[in-house]
Design an enzyme around this catalytic site. Sequence first.
Site, PDB file in Angstrom:
ATOM      1  NE  ARG A  57      -4.060   2.236   0.745  1.00 50.82           N
ATOM      2  CZ  ARG A  57      -3.787   3.612   1.009  1.00 50.82           C
ATOM      3  NH1 ARG A  57      -2.502   4.241   0.469  1.00 50.82           N
ATOM      4  NH2 ARG A  57      -4.551   4.398   1.174  1.00 50.82           N
ATOM      5  CD  GLU A  65     -10.429   2.793  -2.400  1.00 48.81           C
ATOM      6  OE1 GLU A  65     -10.100   1.576  -2.849  1.00 48.81           O
ATOM      7  OE2 GLU A  65      -9.659   3.110  -1.897  1.00 48.81           O
ATOM      8  NE  ARG A 123      -3.661  -2.568   2.130  1.00 51.44           N
ATOM      9  CZ  ARG A 123      -4.588  -1.749   1.701  1.00 51.44           C
ATOM     10  NH1 ARG A 123      -5.036  -1.682   0.486  1.00 51.44           N
ATOM     11  NH2 ARG A 123      -5.006  -0.737   2.337  1.00 51.44           N
TER      12      ARG A 123
END
Length: 177
Positions: A57, A65, A123
């Site tokens: 990330r 998104e 992440r």
Amino acid sequence: MKLLDTGLKILTVILVTASLLLTVETRKESSYTAEKVQVVDGDTLKFNKSGRTETVRLLGVDTPETSSANNPSEYGLRDSLENRECLSKYALEAKSFTSKFVQRETIEISTDSDADRRGDYGRLLAYVDTVEGENLNARLLESGYARVYSSEFSKRNKFNSLEETAMENDRGLWSCG
């Protein structure tokens, strides 16, 4: 009773020590060279590290998104169908921008000792650079494809400045609304 108190003290020392060690590990800086990177969306990548897939990330940035609805208020915009559609458009452009950036032969992925090493979903939180030193996180902000994400990291002042300039010039998603 005295034995129980001693046991609790020992357990407390063990837990505090483990907590400190975990904090040191999460703030440790590291870097990786990556090839054949897969782009999930504008701010999320996958690459192979030692035979397993690592999800990254991008640290300090948030792009709209591509796979779910965007909330315009996260970008300081009024909630409207027009703004949601505009953010969806820039979500795709951010993903395309990131895809072109990582198509280079080799990129460097590095964590920041001022930031957590992993995010809420496990992440790796990292910067992505070309071997020439061009930073993807900064370029997304500069181009108006991302906003600064509210978290701790060493490049926050630089990233805030890049975001402000993109906003002032109505670049990318800052042209919505």
